[in-house]
Design a protein around this motif. Structure first.
Motif, mmCIF file in Angstrom:
data_model
loop_
_atom_site.group_PDB
_atom_site.id
_atom_site.type_symbol
_atom_site.label_atom_id
_atom_site.label_comp_id
_atom_site.label_asym_id
_atom_site.label_seq_id
_atom_site.Cartn_x
_atom_site.Cartn_y
_atom_site.Cartn_z
ATOM 1 N N ILE B 89 0.858 -1.189 0.000
ATOM 2 C CA ILE B 89 0.000 0.000 0.000
ATOM 3 C C ILE B 89 0.890 1.233 0.000
ATOM 4 O O ILE B 89 1.948 1.233 0.625
ATOM 5 C CB ILE B 89 -0.930 -0.011 1.244
ATOM 6 C CG1 ILE B 89 -2.091 -0.988 1.027
ATOM 7 C CG2 ILE B 89 -1.459 1.366 1.554
ATOM 8 C CD1 ILE B 89 -3.124 -0.926 2.119
ATOM 9 N N ASP B 90 0.489 2.279 -0.695
ATOM 10 C CA ASP B 90 1.287 3.507 -0.714
ATOM 11 C C ASP B 90 1.181 4.255 0.611
ATOM 12 O O ASP B 90 0.163 4.198 1.292
ATOM 13 C CB ASP B 90 0.816 4.437 -1.834
ATOM 14 C CG ASP B 90 1.465 4.083 -3.159
ATOM 15 O OD1 ASP B 90 2.244 3.111 -3.185
ATOM 16 O OD2 ASP B 90 1.194 4.769 -4.153
ATOM 17 N N ALA B 91 2.239 4.980 0.942
ATOM 18 C CA ALA B 91 2.283 5.706 2.209
ATOM 19 C C ALA B 91 1.608 7.068 2.116
ATOM 20 O O ALA B 91 1.506 7.782 3.108
ATOM 21 C CB ALA B 91 3.731 5.891 2.651
ATOM 22 N N ASP B 92 1.177 7.468 0.931
ATOM 23 C CA ASP B 92 0.630 8.817 0.782
ATOM 24 C C ASP B 92 -0.890 8.856 0.953
ATOM 25 O O ASP B 92 -1.503 9.907 0.783
ATOM 26 C CB ASP B 92 1.035 9.413 -0.559
ATOM 27 C CG ASP B 92 0.638 8.523 -1.728
ATOM 28 O OD1 ASP B 92 -0.099 7.557 -1.490
ATOM 29 O OD2 ASP B 92 1.069 8.811 -2.852
ATOM 30 N N GLY B 93 -1.486 7.721 1.294
ATOM 31 C CA GLY B 93 -2.923 7.709 1.555
ATOM 32 C C GLY B 93 -3.783 7.595 0.319
ATOM 33 O O GLY B 93 -5.005 7.753 0.383
ATOM 34 N N GLN B 94 -3.173 7.303 -0.836
ATOM 35 C CA GLN B 94 -3.964 7.210 -2.066
ATOM 36 C C GLN B 94 -4.767 5.918 -2.147
ATOM 37 O O GLN B 94 -5.740 5.840 -2.878
ATOM 38 C CB GLN B 94 -3.055 7.325 -3.287
ATOM 39 C CG GLN B 94 -2.713 8.755 -3.618
ATOM 40 C CD GLN B 94 -1.727 8.841 -4.767
ATOM 41 O OE1 GLN B 94 -0.735 8.144 -4.804
ATOM 42 N NE2 GLN B 94 -2.005 9.712 -5.709
ATOM 43 N N HIS B 95 -4.325 4.900 -1.414
ATOM 44 C CA HIS B 95 -5.024 3.619 -1.480
ATOM 45 C C HIS B 95 -5.955 3.463 -0.283
ATOM 46 O O HIS B 95 -5.555 3.706 0.849
ATOM 47 C CB HIS B 95 -4.025 2.473 -1.511
ATOM 48 C CG HIS B 95 -3.122 2.525 -2.701
ATOM 49 N ND1 HIS B 95 -1.812 2.136 -2.659
ATOM 50 C CD2 HIS B 95 -3.351 2.962 -3.967
ATOM 51 C CE1 HIS B 95 -1.270 2.302 -3.857
ATOM 52 N NE2 HIS B 95 -2.173 2.819 -4.665
ATOM 53 N N LYS B 202 -6.676 11.422 -3.516
ATOM 54 C CA LYS B 202 -5.544 12.351 -3.638
ATOM 55 C C LYS B 202 -4.539 12.054 -2.536
ATOM 56 O O LYS B 202 -4.919 11.584 -1.456
ATOM 57 C CB LYS B 202 -6.055 13.790 -3.485
ATOM 58 C CG LYS B 202 -6.930 14.239 -4.642
ATOM 59 C CD LYS B 202 -6.403 15.532 -5.217
ATOM 60 C CE LYS B 202 -6.889 15.809 -6.627
ATOM 61 N NZ LYS B 202 -8.133 15.208 -7.058
ATOM 62 N N ARG B 203 -3.250 12.304 -2.791
ATOM 63 C CA ARG B 203 -2.291 12.063 -1.722
ATOM 64 C C ARG B 203 -2.562 13.040 -0.566
ATOM 65 O O ARG B 203 -2.968 14.174 -0.762
ATOM 66 C CB ARG B 203 -0.839 12.110 -2.201
ATOM 67 C CG ARG B 203 -0.421 13.289 -2.994
ATOM 68 C CD ARG B 203 1.078 13.503 -3.148
ATOM 69 N NE ARG B 203 1.971 12.413 -3.437
ATOM 70 C CZ ARG B 203 2.811 11.886 -2.551
ATOM 71 N NH1 ARG B 203 2.821 12.342 -1.303
ATOM 72 N NH2 ARG B 203 3.626 10.947 -2.884
ATOM 73 N N MET B 204 -2.354 12.581 0.658
ATOM 74 C CA MET B 204 -2.736 13.372 1.832
ATOM 75 C C MET B 204 -1.764 14.518 2.081
ATOM 76 O O MET B 204 -2.146 15.594 2.499
ATOM 77 C CB MET B 204 -2.751 12.475 3.072
ATOM 78 C CG MET B 204 -3.876 11.478 3.102
ATOM 79 S SD MET B 204 -3.730 10.508 4.591
ATOM 80 C CE MET B 204 -5.075 9.349 4.407
HETATM 81 MG MG MG Z 1 1.065 8.183 -4.779
#
Ligand code: MG
Ligand code: GTP
Lengths: 123, 233
Positions: B89-95, B202-204
């Motif tokens: 899972i991506d760390a930017d909150g996109q998933h 969107k990324r957080m």
């Molecule tokens: Mg991303």
């Protein structure tokens, strides 16, 4: 005659450098040997540039000097490719080391956390 | 546990201290009983500390290895600790972690499941050379994997034991290798790949790793990586 002096001296200088590096253990032996072998071929050629004229004629190359240039470039290319290959292998090795290191650190952190918990529940 | 399977969530993170706590918190909230491993890839900010405080296990790499390097570490961890399922899972909150059970469900009949944009859900949009690259990758990789793939560079994936075992020993660290080449490799070895439509958010926080100027270079590299992957064994 002047030219022979210049090329011959250059060859000897290179030879000296390699030997010195090997002596100080700054070159791994496998590379040192490679460069020594090269110099042992190059120095006679620098003193007697016409040495390869016969071979050159046999291959249809105009002069021995062009042949040496051509072979030299091919050789250097091969050395470069070999070095890239070595660097790739090294990167793979350091990558594995970095992973091992991170896994160990995570394990130590987990162990420490578990121990702290044990201590705090006991006491 | 997700559907009775021991599950590890692997989050590769590079300088994501702004979003990592929320992401870890959300995953643990939505999926009680899963373990979360954040792989901090040589971040210069407090990503590792923030992630640990949020309740994740953290593996901190001494220097940056790229997403592929971080993921192989994650898969090694999954293999060594005997997990049934590993999910990236991506760390930017996109998933959205709420899709995880869906991915895990599909692992019953598949080996690798990809959460894909452009597959109906959500409204994620890309244009220009970056879009052409994605179209090209989708077309070629769908053929190789003999299944429809619309988002081949997605970082939302679930792997079962067989794929964890393979990835733990082999996972390219090169650019795009972690997504494109792993798909070719996996498909060629007879593993079944499936995609699930997911909506992307969107990324957080933090900065996206791609700028429009890099899109054209991206297209060229994608093409090169794909060609190499196809001629490799
Ligand atoms: Mg991303
Ligand atoms: N381990 C590791 N993770 C990275 C690296 N670069 C990016 N990441 C992580 O990979 C994930 C995806 O990165 P993003 O920059 O969001 O890439 P993206 O989702 O393809 O692109 P955006 O649409 O711009 O968000 C995030 O969790 C990042 O923290 C890296 O060098 N190493």
């Amino acid at each position: 005659m002047k030219l022979t002096l210049v090329t011959g001296l250059t060859g000897l200088l290179l030879l000296g450098t390699i030997v010195e590096l090997l002596r100080r253990r700054q070159l791994r032996e496998k590379y040192g040997m490679l460069w020594l072998a090269v110099l042992i071929i190059v120095i006679p050629l620098s003193l007697f540039p016409r040495l390869l004229d016969n071979v050159a004629e046999l291959l249809g190359v105009a002069s021995g000097v062009s042949l040496v240039l051509f072979l030299g470039i091919v050789f250097l290319l091969l050395v470069c490719v070999h070095l890239s290959w070595e660097v790739s292998a090294l990167e793979e090795e350091t990558r594995t080391l970095a992973e091992d290191f991170a896994l160990l650190r995570a394990q130590i952190d987990a162990d420490r956390a578990a121990r702290d918990e044990l201590v705090s529940t006991d006491g | 546990m997700v559907n009775g399977k021991r599950t590890l969530i692997i989050i590769p993170a590079l300088n994501e201290s702004g979003s990592i706590a929320d992401v870890v918190g959300e995953v643990r909230g939505e999926l009680p009983g899963v373990d979360v491993l954040v792989v901090d890839d040589g971040s210069t900010d407090r990503t590792a500390a923030v992630a640990a405080a949020a309740g994740a296990r953290v593996a901190k790499l001494p220097y940056n290895l790229g997403v592929g390097g971080a993921m192989r570490l994650g898969y090694r961890y999954a293999r060594d600790n005997d997990y049934d399922v590993a999910i990236q899972i991506d760390a930017d909150g996109q998933h959205d972690p709420r899709y995880v059970p869906k991915l895990v469900d599909l692992l019953d009949d598949n080996d690798l499941v990809i959460g894909a944009r452009f597959a109906g859900e959500g409204d994620y949009n890309v244009r220009g050379p970056r879009r052409w690259a994605m179209v090209m990758l989708s077309a070629v990789l769908s053929r190789v994997a003999r299944t429809k793939l619309t988002d081949t560079t997605s970082g939302f994936r679930a792997a079962n034991r067989r794929v964890i075992e393979m990835f733990a020993g082999w996972y390219p660290a090169e650019y795009l290798g972690d997504t494109v080449e792993t798909l070719v490799h996996t498909a060629r070895r007879g593993y079944r790949i499936r995609q699930v439509p997911v909506a992307m958010r969107k990324r957080m926080a933090g900065t996206p790793s791609h700028s429009p100027a890099k899109a054209m270079i991206y297209l060229g590299r994608a093409f090169a990586v794909l060609t190499l992957a196809l001629i490799r064994r």
